[in-house]
Design a protein around this motif. Structure first.
Motif, PDB file in Angstrom:
ATOM      1  N   PHE A  86      35.664  27.066  41.403  1.00  0.00           N
ATOM      2  CA  PHE A  86      36.530  27.135  42.542  1.00  0.00           C
ATOM      3  C   PHE A  86      37.294  28.394  42.217  1.00  0.00           C
ATOM      4  N   THR A  87      37.535  28.512  41.114  1.00  0.00           N
ATOM      5  CA  THR A  87      38.254  30.126  40.478  1.00  0.00           C
ATOM      6  C   THR A  87      37.427  31.095  41.003  1.00  0.00           C
ATOM      7  N   THR A  88      36.001  30.972  40.635  1.00  0.00           N
ATOM      8  CA  THR A  88      35.115  32.057  41.025  1.00  0.00           C
ATOM      9  C   THR A  88      35.045  32.285  42.647  1.00  0.00           C
ATOM     10  N   LEU A  89      35.105  31.230  43.361  1.00  0.00           N
ATOM     11  CA  LEU A  89      35.123  31.499  44.656  1.00  0.00           C
ATOM     12  C   LEU A  89      36.471  32.162  45.256  1.00  0.00           C
ATOM     13  N   THR A  90      37.622  31.862  44.684  1.00  0.00           N
ATOM     14  CA  THR A  90      38.921  32.315  44.960  1.00  0.00           C
ATOM     15  C   THR A  90      38.924  33.888  44.611  1.00  0.00           C
ATOM     16  N   LYS A  91      38.209  34.293  43.518  1.00  0.00           N
ATOM     17  CA  LYS A  91      38.328  35.647  43.027  1.00  0.00           C
ATOM     18  C   LYS A  91      37.299  36.390  43.894  1.00  0.00           C
ATOM     19  N   SER A 135      36.750  35.675  47.039  1.00  0.00           N
ATOM     20  CA  SER A 135      37.332  35.874  48.483  1.00  0.00           C
ATOM     21  C   SER A 135      38.539  36.879  48.381  1.00  0.00           C
ATOM     22  N   TYR A 136      39.003  37.122  47.270  1.00  0.00           N
ATOM     23  CA  TYR A 136      40.097  38.120  47.001  1.00  0.00           C
ATOM     24  C   TYR A 136      39.326  39.414  46.951  1.00  0.00           C
ATOM     25  N   PHE A 137      38.104  39.760  46.593  1.00  0.00           N
ATOM     26  CA  PHE A 137      37.598  40.946  46.564  1.00  0.00           C
ATOM     27  C   PHE A 137      37.232  41.251  48.068  1.00  0.00           C
ATOM     28  N   TRP A 138      36.701  40.358  48.606  1.00  0.00           N
ATOM     29  CA  TRP A 138      36.219  40.276  50.014  1.00  0.00           C
ATOM     30  C   TRP A 138      37.298  40.683  50.991  1.00  0.00           C
ATOM     31  N   LEU A 139      38.519  40.172  50.731  1.00  0.00           N
ATOM     32  CA  LEU A 139      39.745  40.432  51.265  1.00  0.00           C
ATOM     33  C   LEU A 139      40.081  41.955  51.516  1.00  0.00           C
ATOM     34  N   PHE A 140      40.169  42.334  50.275  1.00  0.00           N
ATOM     35  CA  PHE A 140      40.434  43.747  50.119  1.00  0.00           C
ATOM     36  C   PHE A 140      39.296  44.926  49.977  1.00  0.00           C
ATOM     37  N   LYS A 141      38.090  44.488  50.817  1.00  0.00           N
ATOM     38  CA  LYS A 141      36.923  45.666  50.914  1.00  0.00           C
ATOM     39  C   LYS A 141      37.405  46.584  51.418  1.00  0.00           C
ATOM     40  N   VAL A 142      38.154  46.662  52.580  1.00  0.00           N
ATOM     41  CA  VAL A 142      38.231  47.733  53.545  1.00  0.00           C
ATOM     42  C   VAL A 142      39.684  47.879  53.302  1.00  0.00           C
ATOM     43  N   PRO A 143      40.156  49.510  53.065  1.00  0.00           N
ATOM     44  CA  PRO A 143      41.510  49.780  53.009  1.00  0.00           C
ATOM     45  C   PRO A 143      42.205  49.475  54.202  1.00  0.00           C
ATOM     46  N   GLY A 144      43.404  49.256  54.224  1.00  0.00           N
ATOM     47  CA  GLY A 144      44.312  48.817  55.374  1.00  0.00           C
ATOM     48  C   GLY A 144      45.825  49.231  55.064  1.00  0.00           C
ATOM     49  N   GLY A 145      46.475  48.831  56.054  1.00  0.00           N
ATOM     50  CA  GLY A 145      48.101  48.920  55.969  1.00  0.00           C
ATOM     51  C   GLY A 145      48.593  50.472  55.993  1.00  0.00           C
ATOM     52  N   THR A 147      33.924  35.836  32.829  1.00  0.00           N
ATOM     53  CA  THR A 147      34.807  35.126  33.009  1.00  0.00           C
ATOM     54  C   THR A 147      34.434  33.824  33.521  1.00  0.00           C
ATOM     55  N   PHE A 148      33.053  33.746  34.275  1.00  0.00           N
ATOM     56  CA  PHE A 148      32.687  32.707  35.091  1.00  0.00           C
ATOM     57  C   PHE A 148      31.534  32.037  34.654  1.00  0.00           C
ATOM     58  N   VAL A 149      30.327  33.099  34.844  1.00  0.00           N
ATOM     59  CA  VAL A 149      28.928  32.408  34.536  1.00  0.00           C
ATOM     60  C   VAL A 149      28.521  32.074  33.142  1.00  0.00           C
ATOM     61  N   ILE A 150      28.988  33.014  32.161  1.00  0.00           N
ATOM     62  CA  ILE A 150      28.561  32.373  31.020  1.00  0.00           C
ATOM     63  C   ILE A 150      29.440  31.195  30.495  1.00  0.00           C
ATOM     64  N   PRO A 151      30.623  31.158  30.424  1.00  0.00           N
ATOM     65  CA  PRO A 151      31.679  30.042  30.052  1.00  0.00           C
ATOM     66  C   PRO A 151      30.935  28.860  31.014  1.00  0.00           C
ATOM     67  N   PHE A 152      30.373  29.030  32.306  1.00  0.00           N
ATOM     68  CA  PHE A 152      30.054  27.947  32.982  1.00  0.00           C
ATOM     69  C   PHE A 152      28.472  27.301  32.569  1.00  0.00           C
ATOM     70  N   ALA A 153      27.834  28.244  32.051  1.00  0.00           N
ATOM     71  CA  ALA A 153      26.500  27.879  31.743  1.00  0.00           C
ATOM     72  C   ALA A 153      26.820  27.109  30.282  1.00  0.00           C
ATOM     73  N   LEU A 154      27.661  27.749  29.341  1.00  0.00           N
ATOM     74  CA  LEU A 154      27.845  26.999  27.968  1.00  0.00           C
ATOM     75  C   LEU A 154      28.530  25.656  28.172  1.00  0.00           C
ATOM     76  N   LEU A 155      29.289  25.428  29.086  1.00  0.00           N
ATOM     77  CA  LEU A 155      29.998  24.397  29.387  1.00  0.00           C
ATOM     78  C   LEU A 155      28.993  23.311  29.701  1.00  0.00           C
ATOM     79  N   TYR A 156      28.015  23.508  30.513  1.00  0.00           N
ATOM     80  CA  TYR A 156      27.024  22.487  30.845  1.00  0.00           C
ATOM     81  C   TYR A 156      25.586  22.435  29.932  1.00  0.00           C
ATOM     82  N   TRP A 157      25.605  23.595  29.248  1.00  0.00           N
ATOM     83  CA  TRP A 157      24.205  23.774  28.323  1.00  0.00           C
ATOM     84  C   TRP A 157      24.474  22.641  27.307  1.00  0.00           C
TER      85      TRP A 157
END
Lengths: 304, 227
Positions: A184-189, A191-201, A252-262
């Motif tokens: 869930f945190t991966t998806l949230t992060k 989406s954060y990247f996606w939100l600020f892809k383009v300069p604005g404001g 942050t995400f992929v390696i800990p996730f893999a280790l958790l399940y492996w």
């Protein structure tokens, strides 16, 4: 924004500490695992050590630390002041919680609840120091406190899982819960990247009051970098930012996730925790390096 | 009172005299010194309370060079004051001047982060934040002749591009200028309500051409003079 190493250490280490303390308190309230008194107190001490390392790191970046004690005075207006107050208040409450565990007071649930509440508030308030700044679009967003809370719960949770496994306790559903939290945190992060892809404001037009014309800087007014350049104009090659993002996502995400399940045993969980802490330091570095302050507009950037 | 500056972008020539006068006055003023590190070396650094940037506005052949002095805007909703954890940053009720109590500042930089105008700079010597005081130690000094009770930058400006006054008083020069010249705030979208106002460059005046024949003669004469 210039990523000050002391602030990276502070938010990551203290975050994990508050997360771990939160899991310990939640366990007290919901009685998921039966832990010995010694183990509960040791976990609490580990959490408080992590928190204290983080908090002392946060004072390194003060240019005039002799006035740091004054930071408790503006609780009503300043998020930084609120953070200082809550962070200090947690110590006596945690001490009372420890006493309640040791002497087996009936009120142990209340102290656990208070510690859990304070851990949550402190992480939220720390994030609000950044999220309250309207001058930095990448920080002034509700996802910032949400991510800080998720990171604290995730890294603290991994430390919690390691400590349980190390003491030979059955992890049971914890693996699935942590896995879901990481996902869930991966998806949230992302989406954060996606939100600020383009300069604005704000743009160089609003910064100079010439709203309908093209504006370009000719001269920034100083021949050598000033405080403003050092603090706000931290330029990193795009390639490096991209590499850091990949490093962050994998550690942050992929390696800990893999280790958790492996193979979730004490050793792999310890490795996963260390790797995640490295990942979170990278994440916090990116949080600063990719944040663009509006002062950059006055130094010629077209939009932040 | 709502004290502040009206800055004329039409007449400012970008000479940086306001910045140096500011540094000179304030380095020995109430918030001084304004420390410099390595001032005569390759990479000088130090606290300045006023900086001038130069922009090109619009595109050739209509483009114009605009010099833009930037100092504290003494915002009505000053975020730099509310974020301050120690209470060092404050806005005076009586005249709206935003100041920093040097004895309370712990140098956490948060107010500089909250300021969109780059108006606050950390002093590398004292480790405290420094900013424009609107020469508070000058404008109320009864020892000075009345004409000199103005910020150092305003007095020194050779083109009178900086005007100091009370924006609450509709009869003050700054209020009149703001109205007549349609003075504009910088980054109003952030909602800090900056007090300082920037007077936009005037539109170019059409030259009277006279009759067709007279115009031709003028053109020829101009060309001869030009050579």
């Amino acid at each position: 924004m210039h990523p000050a190493f002391s602030v990276l250490i502070f938010t990551v280490t203290a975050g994990a500490g508050y997360g771990l303390l939160g899991w310990l308190c939640a366990n007290e309230l919901f009685a998921w695992w039966a832990l010995s008194i010694g183990m509960q107190i040791s976990i609490g001490i580990i959490a408080m050590v992590l928190i204290s390392i983080g908090l002392s790191a946060s004072t390194w970046h003060l240019a005039n630390p002799k006035n740091a004690w004054r930071s408790f005075s503006c609780f009503r207006t300043s998020w930084l002041s609120r953070e200082a107050v809550f962070a200090i208040l947690l110590y006596p409450i945690a001490a009372l919680y420890a006493a309640a565990i040791y002497f087996q007071w009936d009120s142990v649930g209340i102290w656990a609840g208070l510690c859990l509440l304070f851990s949550f508030i402190i992480v939220f308030v720390t994030a609000m120091i950044y999220a309250s700044l309207k001058t930095i679009r990448q920080w002034h967003h509700p996802l910032v406190p949400i991510l800080y809370l998720l990171f604290a719960a995730m890294s603290g949770g991994l430390a919690w899982a390691f400590l349980l496994a190390w003491n030979g306790l059955e992890l049971g559903l914890l693996i699935q819960v942590l896995g879901a939290l990481v996902a869930f945190t991966t998806l949230t992060k992302l989406s954060y990247f996606w939100l600020f892809k383009v300069p604005g404001g704000s743009s160089i037009q609003t910064a100079t009051s010439f709203l309908n014309q093209k504006v370009r800087i000719l001269d920034a007014g100083h021949s050598a970098p000033s405080f403003l350049n050092n603090e706000f104009i931290y330029d990193v090659a795009k390639v490096k930012l991209l590499r850091m993002r990949w490093l962050m996502l994998s550690t942050t995400f992929v390696i800990p996730f893999a280790l958790l399940y492996w193979l979730p045993n004490a050793l792999t969980l310890a490795i996963a925790f260390v790797i995640m802490m490295v990942g979170l330091l990278t994440e916090r570095w990116l949080f600063f390096a990719e944040a663009r302050h509006v002062v950059r507009l006055l130094h010629g950037q077209q939009q932040v | 009172m709502k004290l502040g500056l009206a800055i004329d972008l039409d007449t400012c020539v970008g000479c940086h005299a306001c910045a140096t006068a500011c540094k000179q006055w304030n380095t020995s003023g109430t918030i001084g010194p304004l420390t410099d590190t390595n001032p005569y070396g390759k990479d000088p650094n130090g606290a300045w309370l006023n900086r001038i940037r130069t922009f090109e506005v619009d595109e050739s052949p209509l483009s114009k060079t605009v010099n833009m002095p930037l100092s504290c805007m003494h915002c009505e909703d000053a975020a730099c004051v509310t974020v301050c954890p120690t209470g060092a940053s404050y806005k005076r009720d009586e005249d709206g001047i935003v100041l920093i109590d040097q004895d309370r500042c712990m140098g956490c930089n948060l107010c500089a982060w909250a300021c969109p105008y780059g108006a606050r700079e950390l002093d590398p010597g004292s480790g405290t934040m420094k900013k424009c005081t609107l020469c508070v130690d000058r404008i109320y000094d009864e020892q000075l002749p009345e004409a000199e009770r103005q910020p150092a930058c305003v007095i020194t400006c050779p083109t009178n591009s900086r005007v100091f006054g009370d924006f609450d008083d509709p009869e003050s020069e700054v209020s009149k200028l703001q109205k007549q010249r349609e003075g504009k705030p910088l980054m109003p979208e952030l909602g800090y309500n900056p007090v300082n106002t920037y007077l936009p460059p005037r539109e170019p005046i059409e030259r009277p051409q006279g009759g067709k024949v007279l115009g031709k003669v003028k053109q020829i004469v101009n060309r001869i003079i030009h050579r």
